[in-house]
Motif scaffolding. Structure first.
Motif, PDB file in Angstrom:
ATOM      1  N   LYS A  37       0.775  -1.282  -0.087  1.00 40.72           N
ATOM      2  CA  LYS A  37       0.122  -0.047  -0.032  1.00 40.72           C
ATOM      3  C   LYS A  37       0.839   1.283  -0.029  1.00 40.72           C
ATOM      4  CE  LYS A  37      -3.504   2.034   2.826  1.00 40.72           C
ATOM      5  NZ  LYS A  37      -4.775   2.025   1.625  1.00 40.72           N
ATOM      6  N   GLY A  39       2.315   4.927   0.929  1.00 36.34           N
ATOM      7  CA  GLY A  39       2.028   5.785   1.811  1.00 36.34           C
ATOM      8  C   GLY A  39       1.766   5.094   3.156  1.00 36.34           C
ATOM      9  N   LEU A  40       1.775   3.840   3.309  1.00 36.56           N
ATOM     10  CA  LEU A  40       1.620   3.083   4.576  1.00 36.56           C
ATOM     11  C   LEU A  40       2.508   3.418   5.603  1.00 36.56           C
ATOM     12  CD1 LEU A  40      -0.201   0.448   5.515  1.00 36.56           C
ATOM     13  CD2 LEU A  40       1.942  -0.772   5.083  1.00 36.56           C
ATOM     14  N   ILE A  41       2.313   3.746   6.568  1.00 34.57           N
ATOM     15  CA  ILE A  41       3.127   4.295   7.954  1.00 34.57           C
ATOM     16  C   ILE A  41       3.576   2.991   8.670  1.00 34.57           C
ATOM     17  CG2 ILE A  41       3.590   5.664   9.926  1.00 34.57           C
ATOM     18  CD1 ILE A  41       1.478   7.752   8.677  1.00 34.57           C
ATOM     19  N   LEU A  43       4.733   0.987  11.789  1.00 35.12           N
ATOM     20  CA  LEU A  43       5.288   1.066  12.980  1.00 35.12           C
ATOM     21  C   LEU A  43       5.414  -0.445  13.673  1.00 35.12           C
ATOM     22  CD1 LEU A  43       2.832   3.466  12.618  1.00 35.12           C
ATOM     23  CD2 LEU A  43       4.058   4.211  14.911  1.00 35.12           C
TER      24      LEU A  43
ATOM     25  N   TRP B 476      -6.268  -5.439  12.976  1.00 32.04           N
ATOM     26  CA  TRP B 476      -4.860  -5.278  12.269  1.00 32.04           C
ATOM     27  C   TRP B 476      -5.077  -5.000  10.845  1.00 32.04           C
ATOM     28  CZ3 TRP B 476      -2.078  -7.693   8.123  1.00 32.04           C
ATOM     29  CH2 TRP B 476      -0.457  -7.176   8.110  1.00 32.04           C
ATOM     30  N   ILE B 477      -6.041  -5.720  10.068  1.00 32.28           N
ATOM     31  CA  ILE B 477      -6.126  -5.246   8.657  1.00 32.28           C
ATOM     32  C   ILE B 477      -6.883  -4.155   8.343  1.00 32.28           C
ATOM     33  CG2 ILE B 477      -7.419  -6.274   6.557  1.00 32.28           C
ATOM     34  CD1 ILE B 477      -6.854  -9.060   7.563  1.00 32.28           C
ATOM     35  N   VAL B 480      -4.231  -1.608   8.450  1.00 31.74           N
ATOM     36  CA  VAL B 480      -3.334  -1.501   7.398  1.00 31.74           C
ATOM     37  C   VAL B 480      -4.169  -0.940   6.104  1.00 31.74           C
ATOM     38  CG1 VAL B 480      -2.478  -2.996   5.533  1.00 31.74           C
ATOM     39  CG2 VAL B 480      -2.016  -3.653   7.836  1.00 31.74           C
ATOM     40  N   GLU B 481      -5.608  -0.988   6.106  1.00 29.38           N
ATOM     41  CA  GLU B 481      -6.333  -0.664   5.137  1.00 29.38           C
ATOM     42  C   GLU B 481      -6.504   0.968   5.223  1.00 29.38           C
ATOM     43  OE1 GLU B 481      -9.664  -3.056   4.802  1.00 29.38           O
ATOM     44  OE2 GLU B 481      -8.571  -4.429   3.436  1.00 29.38           O
ATOM     45  N   GLY B 483      -3.978   2.567   6.533  1.00 32.67           N
ATOM     46  CA  GLY B 483      -2.642   3.383   6.220  1.00 32.67           C
ATOM     47  C   GLY B 483      -1.581   3.296   7.206  1.00 32.67           C
ATOM     48  N   ILE B 484      -1.848   2.416   8.475  1.00 30.57           N
ATOM     49  CA  ILE B 484      -0.886   2.127   9.509  1.00 30.57           C
ATOM     50  C   ILE B 484      -0.347   0.514   9.636  1.00 30.57           C
ATOM     51  CG2 ILE B 484      -0.975   4.321  10.739  1.00 30.57           C
ATOM     52  CD1 ILE B 484      -2.546   2.989  12.627  1.00 30.57           C
TER      53      ILE B 484
END
Lengths: 538, 538
Positions: A37, A39-41, A43, B476-477, B480-481, B483-484
């Motif tokens: 994805k 721009g995924l940040i 951590l 968690w998914i 992610v969707e 953006g983190i």
């Protein structure tokens, strides 16, 4: 039988050891579909910020790829070296490569990536270089081969041992072999199974005999499934195996379902046959050939005949860049590569980022053609070194060319060395070969870094009493005391040498490191010591 | 019981695995007495001449050791980073270290040595630095400890696994543990045996209970002989174990003859307790203390209580220099060190020479005091990062301080997080703690790189139906969707989490890499996603 060329590898997963099967999938694998994805940040990982890497940049002064002449004479090489050493670096031409912390262009090598935790696959720029190199130079015979970095062939072989062997299994190898490779395998209850050699290294007929006659009960183990070989500049004998023999051995391995591990550090040190000094000016050498002709003139890798994907090839930068780069790579089928990558993730991880960044930058600076030119130059240097050491032996001893008839010399030109008559004593030419007894014999190596001397301790006055093992060590100590260090032959025996072992003793003599003056001095000391050692009981 | 301080290690050779026992002696060992001869010309090894190393020199621009302020504010750190990134490197102060091919003084780091085949012990200059560092910082309680380089703690632990374990044995570890360490051991048929945790990490009472109650038959294996621990900034919980607990665990290990493997990458990231933003200006911090007081203020290494030599400590430069240095070291008794060195000789050999030369040159440039100052600066940076991430959580959620009563939180201040009321809605202060149900709770970490969130999926409307494992992956998914990327808690369980496992779910959140803006954005996304996720059945 080579009709399947450029098909994919066959299924060889039954060769995986219990350990390799139990290697865990990367946790990333299951998550992979979520990770692309933009721009995924993240951590998730424990990555330090590159701001905390205390190197703002790293640089290297890289030698020009044509630093070494393709036509070296002993003088040019030696003076170049001494100019270097004395600090007068007049002949040295370099380009500076600099690796900054952050990339200016996305594809730039940079410390923020190189010094970060990375995939065990290593830097993408290096992967590209390796793939191009393998495709052009080794030309694998199947389609879906892959490369994977390791931290040198010792590490590579160590990972292969864990990946292929279960305890109690056997390892096919040459009767004389690289002891460190055995030392990596033996602690895992792997037993070397020696195969006889001739002037090309491992004999295919003896390999077939061993496998045909194999009896688990008598041998106390299952028939071996793995063959270890150094096919070019074989360590310690210096033998090089040509394509026809490789095909024969490969077909036997197909028949008996054996994996071939090709440990090939000396591939580009294929210096060709030794030509006597007096005839050397008429010598035709590969050096002046075009790159394609040059590569075609080298003995091919097992990869070139590997249409099933049963070869794991180990390459290293130790001999072509520097041993301290601790960088090399596997070429093998993707199934083995995946398991080897898992093994890397839980041990070495990726090779050192400083080393990867600097070596990759040098290779990008040189480009493929430049690197081939560098390798040609190195080869010319090693040819000069091999020639010089054998020339020194030819000056110090009386060398008589004969055709070898037994063991790893069968069918090749070898030289029997005897003492020269003391100065001032006239000996008729015809008498020379018989007047003084043989001291040693050698086949000048066609590749690699070593001359392998077969010592004729069977002609020594104390042989009946002491045997060759004790005589070898006695002479080895006498040589050390006189100031030279050789590799004692018994270190290189695939199965331990005992007092009862048949044989005549060996030394391995390296020509890779010392300058000509030292090589000359060493041979002169060797002459003096053996003259005394062979003259009476010890 | 600590009266034997500064005696030598006791005999622990019965702990060696069959593999470690079978590691071959170095062939050099038997020859050692002959090799010291001055002027000896060695033709034994396959060393390339350094003339063929294509690097005339290598340089690094090394940051000043005081590049990072000891009193960082979020702004100073962030702007420094962005100055860097944008190429305006106004604040950056560097010194250039250059490693030439040949030494000018005999003790100079040089490429001719660093890039050559070398002893698995690594560069002598680095050995001296490591010995000084261990003596001054970790202060081992016995006399004949030694250090040995490795290529990072993953490699170090991998070598320890091969050195200590026979197949079928157990490994004592914390109930939440570093998954990669387990992945290194499990393929060798080693079974994790989890020990319960409290706010200092592994509990000594549970360790004693496990060992006292151990029954080979019921457990299906012998009582474990090895304990793996990350005692500072425990991965994933962030817990730090103080001296008293270490002494308790050490004494149990003496009683039951257990080897302690101390994997301690975060030792200098001991950032101390989290202080609320509003009270932070009165905070007393170690940063301004003298070096001795600073070091005395850190939780000690197990080495400091190890009077028998039963601790194998793993240190790495991954967090203090860079992960890509692939360089670290063991501190342990000489018997283990010798076997680990043999393991290195037949696998990784010495760490990469480029990395060793550059890191050693930086450390020589900084000297011991400078390196301690660098580490103090790093610690201050990580303290700022830890504080900032927890501050963000405190802004986004309503955090209620409570004293933990169970599990790894027992006896420590933890924070229970619930949703804040939507904007514009007035909620009486006393109602706040009850109006919105708990989403997660945390103990702010006192060391390391991670905040460990305990997710209260047991308060989620779908808990009865799905269980926490499925809810953890669903959230968690969803994250992610949005953006983190967090680390899913179940990855860190010592024994695999199943649908039936009791618990409430976790995420591991790193504050080591991202800048403040990204951390802030990530927490804001987290707030939005969980508000929705916890509001209805999923």
């Amino acid at each position: 039988m080579f009709s399947e060329k450029h098909g994919d590898a066959i299924d060889l997963s039954h060769h995986l050891s219990a350990i390799a099967r139990a290697r865990l999938e990367s946790p990333l694998k299951g998550m992979a579909k979520y990770l692309g994805k933009p721009g995924l940040i993240s951590l998730a990982g424990g990555l330090p910020s590159p701001a905390y890497f205390p190197f703002a940049s790293v640089s290297g002064e890289v030698l020009a790829y044509d630093s070494f002449s393709l036509k070296t004479s002993p003088e040019s090489s030696s003076s170049w070296f001494w100019n270097w050493f004395s600090g007068s670096r007049s002949k040295e031409r370099t380009t500076t490569v600099t690796i900054g912390k952050y990339p200016k262009q996305p594809e730039d090598i940079n410390l923020a990536s190189s010094l970060q935790y990375g995939l065990a696959k290593g830097l993408p720029q290096l992967q590209d270089i390796l793939n191009e190199f393998v495709r052009k130079v080794y030309q694998p015979a199947y389609g879906n081969w892959t490369t994977l970095v390791h931290t040198g062939n010792t590490d590579g072989w160590g990972k292969v041992v864990l990946t292929l062997f279960n305890p109690g299994e056997g390892l096919l190898c040459s009767e004389w072999t690289y002891p460190s490779a055995m030392a990596s395998a033996i602690p895992f209850s792997v037993t070397p199974v020696p195969v006889k050699m001739d002037s090309q290294g491992m004999r295919s007929d003896d390999l077939r005999r061993i496998l045909e006659e194999w009896d688990d009960q008598t041998r106390g183990m299952l028939r071996p499934r793995v063959l270890y070989t150094v096919p070019v500049g074989q360590n310690p004998t210096g033998a090089t195996m040509l394509e026809e023999r490789k095909k024969e051995i490969y077909e036997i391995c197909v028949e008996y379902d054996i994996i071939i591990v090709e440990d090939d550090p000396y591939y580009f040190l294929q210096v060709g046959p030794y030509v006597l000094k007096s005839e050397r000016d008429q010598e035709k050498d590969l050096s002046s050939a075009s790159d394609d002709v040059f590569i075609a003139g080298l003995a091919p890798s097992y990869l070139k005949v590997d249409y099933q994907g049963r070869v794991i090839r180990l390459d290293t930068f130790s001999k072509t860049i520097a041993p301290g780069s601790r960088l090399g790579w596997f070429t093998c089928n993707p199934m083995f590569a995946e398991r080897l990558e898992r093994a890397a993730e839980t041990s070495t991880q990726a090779p050192c980022g400083f080393g990867q960044a600097l070596v990759t930058s040098a290779l990008l600076e040189w480009k493929y053609d430049g690197y081939i030119r560098w390798l040609k130059g190195l080869r010319a240097e090693y040819k000069q070194r091999r020639d010089y050491l054998v020339d020194c032996l030819a000056d110090e001893f009386h060398l008589r060319p004969v055709v070898g008839t037994h063991g790893y010399r069968a069918g090749t030109i070898m030289y029997e060395a005897s003492l020269k008559p003391p100065k001032g004593i006239f000996v008729d030419f015809k008498e020379k070969d018989t007047l003084y007894s043989r001291i040693f014999s050698l086949v000048p190596p066609t590749a690699g870094m070593f001359v392998w001397l077969e010592m004729h301790f069977d002609d020594h006055p104390s042989f009946a009493e002491l045997g060759y093992k004790k005589l070898e060590m006695k002479l080895w100590i006498a040589l050390v005391e006189a100031g030279i260090l050789f590799g004692p032959g018994q270190m290189f025996a695939a199965t331990p040498v005992t007092d009862e072992t048949d044989g005549t003793g060996h030394f391995r003599v390296s020509f890779s490191f010392n300058d000509n003056d030292e090589l000359h001095k060493a041979v002169s000391i060797f002459g003096t010591v053996v003259r005394k050692f062979f003259s009476s009981r010890v």
